[in-house]
Design a protein around this motif. Structure first.
Motif, mmCIF file in Angstrom:
data_model
loop_
_atom_site.group_PDB
_atom_site.id
_atom_site.type_symbol
_atom_site.label_atom_id
_atom_site.label_comp_id
_atom_site.label_asym_id
_atom_site.label_seq_id
_atom_site.Cartn_x
_atom_site.Cartn_y
_atom_site.Cartn_z
ATOM 1 N N VAL B 184 0.844 -1.189 0.000
ATOM 2 C CA VAL B 184 0.000 0.000 0.000
ATOM 3 C C VAL B 184 0.889 1.252 0.000
ATOM 4 N N GLY B 185 0.566 2.182 -0.891
ATOM 5 C CA GLY B 185 1.354 3.403 -0.998
ATOM 6 C C GLY B 185 1.186 4.305 0.209
ATOM 7 N N ASN B 186 2.204 5.113 0.458
ATOM 8 C CA ASN B 186 2.164 6.091 1.546
ATOM 9 C C ASN B 186 2.088 7.485 0.949
ATOM 10 N N ASP B 191 6.941 15.358 7.268
ATOM 11 C CA ASP B 191 7.611 14.907 8.479
ATOM 12 C C ASP B 191 6.626 14.677 9.609
ATOM 13 N N THR B 192 5.619 15.527 9.669
ATOM 14 C CA THR B 192 4.637 15.371 10.745
ATOM 15 C C THR B 192 3.256 15.203 10.131
ATOM 16 N N VAL B 193 2.750 14.002 10.234
ATOM 17 C CA VAL B 193 1.439 13.682 9.684
ATOM 18 C C VAL B 193 0.555 13.269 10.859
ATOM 19 N N ASP B 194 -0.583 13.908 10.992
ATOM 20 C CA ASP B 194 -1.501 13.510 12.068
ATOM 21 C C ASP B 194 -2.092 12.138 11.772
ATOM 22 N N ASN B 195 -2.181 11.307 12.805
ATOM 23 C CA ASN B 195 -2.838 9.993 12.668
ATOM 24 C C ASN B 195 -2.299 9.188 11.487
ATOM 25 N N HIS B 196 -0.995 9.226 11.307
ATOM 26 C CA HIS B 196 -0.414 8.583 10.129
ATOM 27 C C HIS B 196 -0.716 7.086 10.104
ATOM 28 N N THR B 197 -0.522 6.418 11.244
ATOM 29 C CA THR B 197 -0.754 4.971 11.319
ATOM 30 C C THR B 197 -2.193 4.637 10.941
ATOM 31 N N GLU B 198 -3.118 5.367 11.537
ATOM 32 C CA GLU B 198 -4.546 5.135 11.281
ATOM 33 C C GLU B 198 -4.876 5.325 9.798
ATOM 34 N N ARG B 199 -4.341 6.375 9.217
ATOM 35 C CA ARG B 199 -4.615 6.645 7.797
ATOM 36 C C ARG B 199 -4.035 5.562 6.900
ATOM 37 N N LEU B 200 -2.826 5.116 7.251
ATOM 38 C CA LEU B 200 -2.202 4.072 6.425
ATOM 39 C C LEU B 200 -2.960 2.761 6.553
ATOM 40 N N LEU B 201 -3.406 2.440 7.767
ATOM 41 C CA LEU B 201 -4.148 1.186 7.953
ATOM 42 C C LEU B 201 -5.478 1.230 7.193
ATOM 43 N N GLU B 202 -6.076 2.411 7.133
ATOM 44 C CA GLU B 202 -7.309 2.558 6.363
ATOM 45 C C GLU B 202 -7.055 2.267 4.875
ATOM 46 N N LYS B 203 -5.983 2.817 4.362
ATOM 47 C CA LYS B 203 -5.638 2.565 2.955
ATOM 48 C C LYS B 203 -5.278 1.094 2.744
ATOM 49 N N PRO B 223 1.589 -3.851 4.276
ATOM 50 C CA PRO B 223 1.882 -2.433 4.552
ATOM 51 C C PRO B 223 3.406 -2.266 4.703
ATOM 52 N N GLN B 224 3.836 -1.050 5.000
ATOM 53 C CA GLN B 224 5.226 -0.818 5.418
ATOM 54 C C GLN B 224 5.218 -0.756 6.946
ATOM 55 N N LEU B 225 5.792 -1.750 7.591
ATOM 56 C CA LEU B 225 5.749 -1.774 9.065
ATOM 57 C C LEU B 225 6.478 -0.583 9.670
ATOM 58 N N HIS B 226 7.596 -0.175 9.063
ATOM 59 C CA HIS B 226 8.359 0.939 9.644
ATOM 60 C C HIS B 226 7.537 2.232 9.635
ATOM 61 N N THR B 227 6.674 2.372 8.614
ATOM 62 C CA THR B 227 5.856 3.589 8.545
ATOM 63 C C THR B 227 4.728 3.524 9.571
ATOM 64 N N LEU B 228 4.174 2.328 9.788
ATOM 65 C CA LEU B 228 3.166 2.189 10.855
ATOM 66 C C LEU B 228 3.777 2.522 12.211
ATOM 67 N N LEU B 229 5.027 2.129 12.398
ATOM 68 C CA LEU B 229 5.682 2.334 13.695
ATOM 69 C C LEU B 229 6.230 3.745 13.855
ATOM 70 N N TRP B 230 6.899 4.202 12.807
ATOM 71 C CA TRP B 230 7.720 5.410 12.966
ATOM 72 C C TRP B 230 7.402 6.510 11.972
ATOM 73 N N ASN B 232 7.403 8.820 8.986
ATOM 74 C CA ASN B 232 8.404 9.022 7.936
ATOM 75 C C ASN B 232 9.809 9.281 8.466
ATOM 76 N N LYS B 233 10.034 8.947 9.724
ATOM 77 C CA LYS B 233 11.344 9.205 10.336
ATOM 78 C C LYS B 233 12.455 8.496 9.556
ATOM 79 N N LYS B 234 13.571 9.193 9.403
ATOM 80 C CA LYS B 234 14.718 8.592 8.706
ATOM 81 C C LYS B 234 15.576 7.778 9.674
#
Lengths: 236, 236
Positions: B184-186, B191-203, B223-230, B232-234
Motif C-alpha cells: 500500500v502506498g504512503n 515529516d509530521t502527519v496527524d494519525n499517520h498509522t490510522e490513515r495508512l491502515l485505512e488505505k 503495509p510498510q511496518l516501519h511507517t506504521l511504527l515510525w 516518515n522518520k529517517k
C-alpha cells in the motif's frame, strides 16, 4: 470417509502473521486442542463454549464451502485450530486441495506429528512459551521437527515477557537451521479494547528494541496484521 | 578498489516491507537514481538535497561502519537506494559480506541488471506503477528478470490507485512464477502527519478489500511496518 471437526471456515482474507504474512488465504479452523494457553485467542476451540457450532465435515464439504465463500478467489488455505495436528483425517483434505492446485498452510504447537504434515506448503510450528502456562515436551518437539520438511517449515514463538524471550532464544538455538519468527503477544483479548492498534504497536516496538540490542540476529520480528487492522474481531 | 557512493548506513532495525518483512537487518543506502518517482520516500538520494552527505566508500569501509553500529548484532544487510543497480561496484561488497556469512537483500526497480544481482539472497524488483510518473521499459524488465535467480527473487508493486492496481495485475500475469507482493502506498510524506498509522491502515484495508474481491489469488498484500511504527522518520 472419516470426518474433520470444523468450527469456522472463512475468507478470503490475509494471513496476519508468520512466514507467509500478508498472503491471500482462506481459513479452516478445526476444533480441539491438547493445550490450554492462558492467552489463547481462539479458546472457543477447546473451552466448550462453541461446542454446538462444531460440524463434522468431509473434505468435499469443506471445499464446497470454500468455493461458495470465494468462487475463483482463492489459491491458498490455512488450516488452523485449536491444534489441527490432533486430527489424523486432515490428509485427504490436503490431498484434495493439492489436486485443485491449491496450496496449504498449517499452524500447530509441535506436540504431535501427523504424516500429512509433510504435504503442507507453509508449516508453522509455534512452541508455547512460559507465559502460556504450558510446558512443551522438547524431545517430542525434536521428533516432530525432524519428521517435517525443512524447506516448508518455520518456527514462531509468541513473546509476552522476558521469560518468553529467553525461551524463544533457547528454541532458536536448538533448531538454528529453521527460519525463526518472534511475534509480539496480544494481551488485550477483550472484544472492545481502546486504542488497540496503538497499544500493540507500542509492544511491538519494545520487542524490536530488545532484539536489535541483542545478538539474536538471524530472526524475524512481526506483529499480527489482522489485530492491527481489526482488533479481536472473529472471521477476518 | 572502486568505491560506492553511500548516503546512509543504519541499523540494526527490521525490514519493513516485502518478502523478508520483519527481518532484522542493516541498511546501506546508495545515492543516485535513474527514476524520479513523484511519491519517492527517499528523494534525497537523487534530488541533490543531500549531495554533500555522499561518501565514496570501499566495501571494507562500509563493513567497518556496520560493525561499529552493530557489533555482533547483524547477519543481514539490505542494500537500498536510490537505485543500487546503477552501481557496478557493489559486487565486491556483496562478496565481502558473504565471506563473513552475512546475507544480503537488494531493492531495485528492474531498469538495469548487474552481474552481482545473482549473488543477492533476497532480491526485490519493484517496477514503478503509473502514479509514480515513470514508465517501466517492459522488454528491459523481461531481460533483467530472466537474468536473476528465480529462487531469490520477488516482485513488489506499490499501489496508490486503480491504475496502479491494473498495472500490478499486468506485471503479475507477465511473471506468474515470481512471488508477488502488493504494497500500500504512503501518500503522506510530510515529516509530521496527524494519525499517520490510522490513515495508512485505512488505505491498507481498502487494498485488502480490493484484492479479496478480485481473482488475483497467488499474492501477498502488505503495509510498510516501519511507517506504521515510525511514520516518515529517517534512519529506522
Amino acid at each position: 470417509m472419516p470426518k474433520i471437526p470444523v468450527l469456522e471456515i472463512f475468507g478470503p482474507t490475509i494471513q496476519g502473521e508468520g512466514s507467509v504474512i500478508g498472503k491471500k488465504t482462506m481459513f479452516v479452523r478445526t476444533s480441539g486442542c491438547d493445550y490450554r494457553c492462558s492467552w489463547c485467542d481462539s479458546s472457543f476451540t477447546w473451552d466448550g463454549s462453541a461446542k454446538e457450532d462444531i460440524q463434522l465435515l468431509e473434505p468435499e464439504d469443506i471445499i464446497s464451502t470454500l468455493d461458495e465463500l470465494a468462487p475463483n478467489k482463492y489459491q491458498h488455505v490455512t488450516i488452523s485450530g485449536g491444534n489441527p495436528a490432533l486430527i489424523k483425517n486432515i490428509g485427504p483434505l490436503v490431498k484434495a486441495l493439492q489436486e485443485r492446485n491449491i496450496k496449504t498452510a498449517l499452524e500447530t504447537q509441535g506436540s504431535k506429528f501427523q504424516d500429512w504434515m509433510t504435504e503442507i506448503d507453509d508449516l508453522t510450528i509455534s512452541p508455547k512459551p512460559p507465559s502460556s502456562g504450558m510446558k512443551p515436551n522438547l524431545p517430542i518437539l525434536d521428533d516432530v521437527i525432524n519428521k517435517c520438511n525443512l524447506e516448508s517449515l518455520s518456527l514462531k514463538v509468541v513473546i509476552f515477557d522476558d521469560e518468553d524471550y529467553n525461551f524463544a532464544k533457547m528454541i532458536h538455538n536448538r533448531y538454528p537451521e529453521v527460519p525463526f519468527y518472534l511475534q509480539v503477544g496480544n494481551p488485550y483479548l477483550d472484544d472492545t479494547v481502546d486504542n488497540h492498534t496503538e497499544r500493540l504497536l507500542e509492544k511491538y516496538e519494545q520487542l524490536i528494541d530488545k532484539v536489535m540490542n541483542d545478538t539474536l540476529n538471524d530472526i524475524y520480528v512481526l506483529p499480527q496484521l489482522h489485530t492491527l487492522l481489526w482488533s479481536n474481531k472473529k472471521g477476518v
